[in-house]
Design a protein around this motif. Structure first.
Motif, PDB file in Angstrom:
ATOM      1  N   UNK A  19      48.694  19.180  29.182  1.00 53.79           N
ATOM      2  CA  UNK A  19      47.952  18.919  30.413  1.00 53.79           C
ATOM      3  C   UNK A  19      48.732  19.414  31.635  1.00 53.79           C
ATOM      4  N   UNK A  20      50.043  19.340  31.579  1.00 53.69           N
ATOM      5  CA  UNK A  20      50.880  19.873  32.665  1.00 53.69           C
ATOM      6  C   UNK A  20      50.664  21.377  32.778  1.00 53.69           C
ATOM      7  N   UNK A  21      50.667  22.052  31.629  1.00 53.50           N
ATOM      8  CA  UNK A  21      50.413  23.493  31.610  1.00 53.50           C
ATOM      9  C   UNK A  21      49.047  23.820  32.201  1.00 53.50           C
ATOM     10  N   UNK A  22      48.039  23.066  31.823  1.00 51.65           N
ATOM     11  CA  UNK A  22      46.684  23.333  32.302  1.00 51.65           C
ATOM     12  C   UNK A  22      46.600  23.196  33.823  1.00 51.65           C
ATOM     13  N   UNK A  23      47.197  22.142  34.362  1.00 51.57           N
ATOM     14  CA  UNK A  23      47.152  21.926  35.808  1.00 51.57           C
ATOM     15  C   UNK A  23      47.906  23.004  36.567  1.00 51.57           C
ATOM     16  N   UNK A  24      49.068  23.337  36.089  1.00 52.12           N
ATOM     17  CA  UNK A  24      49.905  24.303  36.800  1.00 52.12           C
ATOM     18  C   UNK A  24      49.317  25.710  36.757  1.00 52.12           C
ATOM     19  N   UNK A  25      48.897  26.139  35.593  1.00 46.44           N
ATOM     20  CA  UNK A  25      48.385  27.502  35.499  1.00 46.44           C
ATOM     21  C   UNK A  25      47.038  27.637  36.206  1.00 46.44           C
ATOM     22  N   UNK A  26      46.238  26.588  36.215  1.00 46.20           N
ATOM     23  CA  UNK A  26      44.964  26.649  36.931  1.00 46.20           C
ATOM     24  C   UNK A  26      45.209  26.814  38.424  1.00 46.20           C
ATOM     25  N   UNK A  27      46.161  26.060  38.946  1.00 49.03           N
ATOM     26  CA  UNK A  27      46.464  26.140  40.368  1.00 49.03           C
ATOM     27  C   UNK A  27      47.099  27.475  40.730  1.00 49.03           C
ATOM     28  N   UNK A  28      48.074  27.898  39.929  1.00 49.65           N
ATOM     29  CA  UNK A  28      48.748  29.173  40.204  1.00 49.65           C
ATOM     30  C   UNK A  28      47.785  30.337  40.098  1.00 49.65           C
ATOM     31  N   UNK A  29      46.890  30.284  39.112  1.00 53.13           N
ATOM     32  CA  UNK A  29      45.928  31.366  38.926  1.00 53.13           C
ATOM     33  C   UNK A  29      45.011  31.543  40.117  1.00 53.13           C
ATOM     34  N   UNK A  30      44.698  30.445  40.809  1.00 50.11           N
ATOM     35  CA  UNK A  30      43.837  30.531  41.979  1.00 50.11           C
ATOM     36  C   UNK A  30      44.561  31.111  43.188  1.00 50.11           C
ATOM     37  N   UNK A  31      45.877  31.042  43.179  1.00 53.14           N
ATOM     38  CA  UNK A  31      46.655  31.456  44.344  1.00 53.14           C
ATOM     39  C   UNK A  31      47.312  32.819  44.198  1.00 53.14           C
ATOM     40  N   UNK A  32      47.233  33.393  43.029  1.00 54.77           N
ATOM     41  CA  UNK A  32      47.871  34.686  42.786  1.00 54.77           C
ATOM     42  C   UNK A  32      46.803  35.747  42.560  1.00 54.77           C
ATOM     43  N   UNK A  33      46.900  36.840  43.301  1.00 56.98           N
ATOM     44  CA  UNK A  33      45.929  37.912  43.118  1.00 56.98           C
ATOM     45  C   UNK A  33      46.037  38.520  41.726  1.00 56.98           C
ATOM     46  N   UNK A  34      47.259  38.564  41.196  1.00 56.78           N
ATOM     47  CA  UNK A  34      47.497  39.002  39.817  1.00 56.78           C
ATOM     48  C   UNK A  34      48.266  37.893  39.110  1.00 56.78           C
ATOM     49  N   UNK A  35      47.662  37.335  38.074  1.00 53.03           N
ATOM     50  CA  UNK A  35      48.286  36.201  37.395  1.00 53.03           C
ATOM     51  C   UNK A  35      48.056  36.299  35.889  1.00 53.03           C
TER      52      UNK A  35
ATOM     53  N   UNK B 241      55.944  15.109  23.202  1.00 53.20           N
ATOM     54  CA  UNK B 241      55.001  16.200  23.456  1.00 53.20           C
ATOM     55  C   UNK B 241      55.707  17.258  24.300  1.00 53.20           C
ATOM     56  N   UNK B 242      55.616  18.521  23.885  1.00 53.51           N
ATOM     57  CA  UNK B 242      56.372  19.587  24.534  1.00 53.51           C
ATOM     58  C   UNK B 242      55.572  20.877  24.551  1.00 53.51           C
ATOM     59  N   UNK B 243      55.757  21.677  25.577  1.00 54.42           N
ATOM     60  CA  UNK B 243      55.130  22.991  25.648  1.00 54.42           C
ATOM     61  C   UNK B 243      56.054  23.945  26.405  1.00 54.42           C
ATOM     62  N   UNK B 244      56.079  25.209  25.963  1.00 55.35           N
ATOM     63  CA  UNK B 244      56.838  26.263  26.640  1.00 55.35           C
ATOM     64  C   UNK B 244      55.880  27.401  26.938  1.00 55.35           C
ATOM     65  N   UNK B 245      55.910  27.895  28.168  1.00 57.33           N
ATOM     66  CA  UNK B 245      55.063  29.035  28.508  1.00 57.33           C
ATOM     67  C   UNK B 245      55.764  29.947  29.503  1.00 57.33           C
ATOM     68  N   UNK B 246      55.275  31.167  29.589  1.00 55.19           N
ATOM     69  CA  UNK B 246      55.770  32.129  30.571  1.00 55.19           C
ATOM     70  C   UNK B 246      54.598  32.617  31.404  1.00 55.19           C
ATOM     71  N   UNK B 247      54.875  33.031  32.610  1.00 53.42           N
ATOM     72  CA  UNK B 247      53.808  33.513  33.464  1.00 53.42           C
ATOM     73  C   UNK B 247      54.341  34.479  34.509  1.00 53.42           C
ATOM     74  N   UNK B 248      53.434  35.240  35.097  1.00 53.31           N
ATOM     75  CA  UNK B 248      53.766  36.123  36.206  1.00 53.31           C
ATOM     76  C   UNK B 248      52.742  35.888  37.298  1.00 53.31           C
ATOM     77  N   UNK B 249      53.194  36.015  38.530  1.00 55.38           N
ATOM     78  CA  UNK B 249      52.342  35.701  39.665  1.00 55.38           C
ATOM     79  C   UNK B 249      52.672  36.637  40.818  1.00 55.38           C
ATOM     80  N   UNK B 250      51.668  37.281  41.361  1.00 50.21           N
ATOM     81  CA  UNK B 250      51.844  38.121  42.542  1.00 50.21           C
ATOM     82  C   UNK B 250      50.931  37.577  43.646  1.00 50.21           C
ATOM     83  N   UNK B 251      51.470  36.690  44.480  1.00 49.54           N
ATOM     84  CA  UNK B 251      50.650  36.082  45.528  1.00 49.54           C
ATOM     85  C   UNK B 251      50.347  37.015  46.686  1.00 49.54           C
ATOM     86  N   UNK B 252      51.183  38.057  46.851  1.00 44.24           N
ATOM     87  CA  UNK B 252      50.940  39.030  47.919  1.00 44.24           C
ATOM     88  C   UNK B 252      51.509  40.375  47.494  1.00 44.24           C
TER      89      UNK B 252
END
Length: 245
Positions: free
Chosen positions: A132-148, A162-173
């Protein structure tokens, strides 16, 4: 040498679950807590037990012949080795959360290209799973990054948590880019999140090194046998710093 998140060992306060869920939602909506907000905070001058999944009990992690040490803790804590040459800055704390930033040699809160950020919530903030932490964070970041982009790397119980590991990239500008690796562990007493953040795109080798490093990061509780602590290896010199290939 190992780094223990003992700074966040506080007594659990009675807080309305609705308020805690609101806190978590606000934190997610602030966007890129491990990304965009990092620049803001730093600029403000912070200066398996048995059968518990991978990483539990006295085993777990990668093999090796290094000298091992047992964490000296009194309660549920996130355990990680301090990479050689890295230093922790002054913690940034609030009523329900503490952040600890760790920088490689030659970098600081005023001038950095990569950092480790530990987040410790003093409660579970209403979360039912690490996913659920992953879902909240990536949903928010995805809305704020033009490329995500985001990718789950691992999702299974670890040391009974309960554990999760993920990677991501974000280009907000156009002139700002972040790559990041995240590990969230939902404990019984709190929520623990580790973020590795770069202001550039790391090479595949750097990604692999830090993914290996994250494997040895875990949460344990010396008073609960189902979440027992294990021996810890000191981190290899400069675990993954720099722009290697």
């Amino acid at each position: 040498m190992f780094f223990e998140q003992t700074l966040v060992e506080f007594q659990l306060n009675e807080v309305d679950p609705k308020i805690l869920r609101a806190i978590m939602k606000i934190c997610a909506m602030l966007t890129c807590l491990g990304l965009l907000a990092t620049d803001t905070l730093l600029a403000q001058g912070m200066g398996g037990a048995m059968g518990g999944g991978r990483g539990g009990g006295m085993g777990g992690g990668r093999g090796g012949s290094e000298r091992l040490v047992m964490p000296n803790i009194a309660r549920e804590t996130m355990i990680l080795s301090m990479p050689e040459g890295w230093r922790a800055a002054q913690p940034v704390s609030g009523e329900e959360k503490m952040d600890i930033y760790i920088f490689p040699e030659g970098q600081s809160s005023a001038d950095w290209t990569e950092t480790l950020r530990q987040e410790a919530y003093l409660t579970t903030v209403g979360m039912q799973s690490a996913e659920r932490v992953y879902e909240l964070r990536t949903a928010s970041d995805g809305e704020s990054c033009s490329n995500f982009t985001s990718e789950i790397l691992e999702q299974e119980p670890e040391n009974g948590y309960s554990m999760i590991v993920w990677r991501q990239s974000c280009q907000p500008s156009e002139d700002l880019f972040f790559s990041s690796l995240h590990k969230a562990v939902l404990g019984n007493d709190g929520l623990y999140i580790l973020n590795k953040i770069w202001k550039y795109e790391p090479s595949n080798r750097i990604w692999r090194r830090w993914e290996n490093y994250f494997e040895d990061v875990y949460v344990c509780d010396p008073v609960r046998t189902e979440h027992s602590c294990r021996l810890v290896r000191p981190a290899p010199g400069n675990a993954a710093g720099g722009r290697g290939q």
